[in-house]
Design an enzyme around this catalytic site. Structure first.
Site, mmCIF file in Angstrom:
data_model
loop_
_atom_site.group_PDB
_atom_site.id
_atom_site.type_symbol
_atom_site.label_atom_id
_atom_site.label_comp_id
_atom_site.label_asym_id
_atom_site.label_seq_id
_atom_site.Cartn_x
_atom_site.Cartn_y
_atom_site.Cartn_z
ATOM 1 N N HIS A 194 31.845 -38.046 -7.492
ATOM 2 C CA HIS A 194 31.238 -38.815 -8.498
ATOM 3 C C HIS A 194 31.360 -38.228 -10.021
ATOM 4 C CE1 HIS A 194 29.743 -41.863 -5.622
ATOM 5 N NE2 HIS A 194 29.194 -40.798 -4.903
ATOM 6 N N CYS A 221 0.812 -1.207 0.101
ATOM 7 C CA CYS A 221 -0.091 0.046 -0.163
ATOM 8 C C CYS A 221 0.974 1.294 -0.053
ATOM 9 C CB CYS A 221 -0.653 -0.012 1.212
ATOM 10 S SG CYS A 221 -1.816 -1.452 1.595
ATOM 11 N N LYS A 231 21.598 -17.564 -8.446
ATOM 12 C CA LYS A 231 21.580 -16.009 -8.384
ATOM 13 C C LYS A 231 22.924 -15.545 -9.083
ATOM 14 C CE LYS A 231 18.586 -15.010 -7.316
ATOM 15 N NZ LYS A 231 17.588 -15.727 -6.865
HETATM 16 C C1 F6R Z 1 15.584 -16.120 -10.029
HETATM 17 C C2 F6R Z 1 14.226 -15.969 -10.552
HETATM 18 C C3 F6R Z 1 13.278 -16.938 -11.320
HETATM 19 C C4 F6R Z 1 12.076 -17.288 -10.852
HETATM 20 C C5 F6R Z 1 11.106 -18.253 -11.626
HETATM 21 C C6 F6R Z 1 9.657 -18.237 -11.052
HETATM 22 O O1 F6R Z 1 16.072 -15.218 -9.420
HETATM 23 O O2 F6R Z 1 13.512 -14.945 -10.337
HETATM 24 O O3 F6R Z 1 13.919 -18.119 -11.468
HETATM 25 O O4 F6R Z 1 12.014 -17.579 -9.408
HETATM 26 O O5 F6R Z 1 10.939 -17.607 -12.927
HETATM 27 O O6 F6R Z 1 9.092 -17.189 -11.006
HETATM 28 P P1 F6R Z 1 7.647 -16.907 -10.165
HETATM 29 O O7 F6R Z 1 8.045 -17.191 -8.755
HETATM 30 O O8 F6R Z 1 7.154 -15.580 -10.374
HETATM 31 O O9 F6R Z 1 6.805 -18.218 -10.506
#
Ligand code: F6R
Length: 607
Positions: free
Chosen positions: A503, A2, A484
């Site tokens: 492995h 909000c 990341k």
């Molecule tokens: C990684 C990232 C993507 C999302 C994926 C799913 O940082 O942002 O891997 O996690 O595209 O997206 P949502 O959570 O919006 O379904």
């Protein structure tokens, strides 16, 4: 989430308020409204949808006036309807109020103080408007202070009363508010973005402060009505920087949002004394919950890794066999599910095409389907018709951070909710919740190491490959850390369970191929330590995430980031943060576009 805008001065305020709301659109919202005192009465207009919908509704209305408040609402209590949109009015429309935050004891307040009041919405906020009205005896500021003495929860609020036409009273507890200082005028906002086009002189309210604002004067008080003196600060941010609240990138802001967003995810969803969680959106009786024999978690990317971390909680606490599936794979398999299978779709955006299709497939095959979603009213939230919002707030950086930790937290609460119907005792549940409530504070102590982590990232900025290692609950953390790094730095990286190293992947290791290992003190600590030593014997450089106080790890590492200890199931909530910061600082060091990495979109609505 909000947003609030207010204006007190000599100018016509409608355009100021509407433009201010547009500056707040980035926060995400589902309805908007405005209230202006004109010709001795409040002119209040609200609309579901975008600010353009509100602007359309206002066309043709004469809404003159120089004092007013406006709001964008992101639904929490009560659906997305015009009646639930702010500003809310008290019984006889003599008082209007807009509010950010959550009033936790609104039901008790209604019962205790507001018998006979007529409510027109399902919101906790409307209770606040009536509560102030009930305390009003000719002085709005005093009424606000007296009313707030009974309130538990968080608020940033602005309120006006017809008997004091040139005045706005604002108060803050846990939800930001800023006053912009002009010449014979004041602007109010839930952040500085609505006022930056008009003034850069601002006063930030602190928790427990109340501001009484008229065109010529701003007076500040505590909730106990003691006078407060505040300094005016000069803001040097431009609009975009204001949305980032001074952080150079949305991603860093969102990483730093995590202690707060986790608190938002947990608020009101547990009972400490009973050691249990209660996420209402499940829409199942305890008997129906006991009928569930299997859980399937469907998601993509980071949300999938949150699911992998959640699997440990479901199996350990809820005794439920739990599968986690990449949604794009599940939808084309012949998945075996039935009405005793509970399927959760996990998604930040709530729009991911693969997750949506996988959920539809599960539903078609007779499974019970729920959502764990961030964006309110998104397709997955609507189609599943049940489940839980993670309340991470808007996540604008493409790389997900705070949504991940909130997803993990919600999965933990669900696992506890099921577990308490089975073998988890109240004492065990309470221990888990106590530990969970300590996490925001522990997150803050990790975030304080941002500069230390930056130095480590800069030291390794020449590396072209990275290997992330973890075992048990730290394996999904390694996967998330690796994702990341690759998505925002374009550096090649892989993640493996420590035991898999020998492995195959160990053949790649060399002095140029560093490993990043999660070696916190949990039940697999000794095993992980052996795996790190195996890598070190191949001359790989070693960066470790280890538990505070475990000085012995320095013998086998080139660099160590210490994190506070916690219960094993909660480790992803802490251990992921150093990896997010490492990826972020590496991307900055390499000059990458952190918030908008190449080839990626925030919401993946195509297959
Ligand atoms: C990684 C990232 C993507 C999302 C994926 C799913 O940082 O942002 O891997 O996690 O595209 O997206 P949502 O959570 O919006 O379904």
């Amino acid at each position: 989430m909000c947003g609030i805008v207010g204006y007190v001065g000599k100018k016509q305020c409608l355009p100021i308020l509407i433009n201010g709301l547009r500056r707040l659109e980035y926060r995400g919202y589902d309805s908007a409204g405005v209230a202006i005192l004109s010709d001795g009465k409040f002119n209040r207009t609200r609309a579901v949808g975008k600010i353009d919908c509100l602007a359309d509704k206002l066309k043709g209305q004469t809404m003159s006036g120089t004092v007013g408040i406006a709001h964008t609402r992101w639904a929490t209590h009560g659906g997305v309807t015009e009646a639930n949109a702010h500003p809310h009015a008290a019984c006889d429309d003599n008082l209007v109020l807009a509010h950010n935050g959550i009033i936790e004891n609104y039901r008790e307040l209604k019962e205790k103080f507001l018998q006979g009041h007529e409510f027109k919405s399902e919101t906790d906020t409307e209770v606040l408007a009536h509560l102030i009205e009930a305390h009003y005896k000719g002085d709005l500021r005093l009424a606000v202070e007296q009313a707030l003495a009974h309130v538990h929860g968080t608020y940033g609020l602005v309120v006006m009363h017809m008997n004091e036409p040139e005045k706005i009273v604002a108060a803050r507890m846990g939800s930001p508010l800023v006053v912009g200082v002009g010449d014979g005028e004041y602007y109010i906002g839930s952040d500085t973005s609505p006022m930056l086009a008009h003034t850069k002189q601002v006063i930030f309210l602190d928790d427990g402060e109340v501001a009484e604002i008229t065109p010529d004067q701003l007076k500040m008080f505590t909730l106990q009505d003691e006078k407060v003196t505040k300094c005016v600060e000069n803001i040097e941010w431009d609009d975009e920087q204001a949305q980032k609240q001074g952080f150079p990138h949305f991603m860093l802001k969102e990483i730093f949002d995590q202690p707060r967003s986790l608190e938002d995810a947990l608020r009101g969803r547990y009972d400490l004394a009973e050691g249990e969680a209660h996420l209402g959106g499940l829409n199942m009786t305890p008997e129906q919950m006991r009928q569930v024999k299997r859980v399937v978690l469907l998601a993509c990317g980071t949300a999938y890794y949150a699911g992998l971390a959640g699997k440990y909680a479901f199996e350990r606490l809820a005794d439920l066999p739990t599968e986690v599936d990449v949604a794009s794979e599940f939808r084309y398999r012949d998945p075996i599910v039935d009405d005793r299978t509970l399927v959760f779709g996990i998604s930040q955006s709530g729009e991911t095409a693969d997750t949506l299709a996988a959920l539809r497939e599960a539903k078609r095959k007779g499974a019970q389907v729920r959502g764990i979603v961030n964006v309110i009213g998104s397709t997955i939230a609507r189609e599943t018709g049940g489940g839980t919002y993670i309340h991470a707030g808007p996540e604008l950086a493409v790389a997900s951070s705070k949504a991940y930790t909130n997803m993990v937290a919600i999965l933990l609460l669900y696992a506890l909710q099921f577990g308490r119907l089975k073998r988890v005792s109240a004492a065990t549940g309470k221990r888990l919740l106590d530990a969970l409530l300590e996490i925001p504070g522990k997150m803050k102590s990790i975030l304080e190491k941002s500069d230390e982590i930056k130095k480590i990232a800069e030291k390794y900025q020449g590396a072209r490959d990275f290997m992330f290692l973890g075992r048990g609950i730290n394996y999904p953390v390694a996967l998330e850390g690796s994702l990341k790094l690759k998505e925002i730095t374009y550096i090649h990286s892989e993640a493996y369970p420590g035991g898999e190293l020998k492995h195959g992947p160990i053949s790649m290791l060399s002095p140029e191929f560093p490993i990043f290992a999660l070696m916190t003190q949990n039940q697999l600590y000794d095993k992980m330590r052996s795996n790190v030593q195996e890598a070190r014997a191949r001359q790989a450089k070693v960066i470790l995430v280890a538990t505070e106080g475990d000085e012995s790890v320095k013998e086998i590492a080139d660099d160590v980031i210490f994190v506070p200890p916690t219960m094993e199931l909660l480790e992803p909530l802490l251990n992921t943060l150093p990896l997010q910061l490492f990826a972020y600082h590496m991307a900055v060091a390499l000059g990458c576009d952190v918030d908008r990495p190449r080839n990626l979109a925030k919401s993946v609505t195509v297959e």
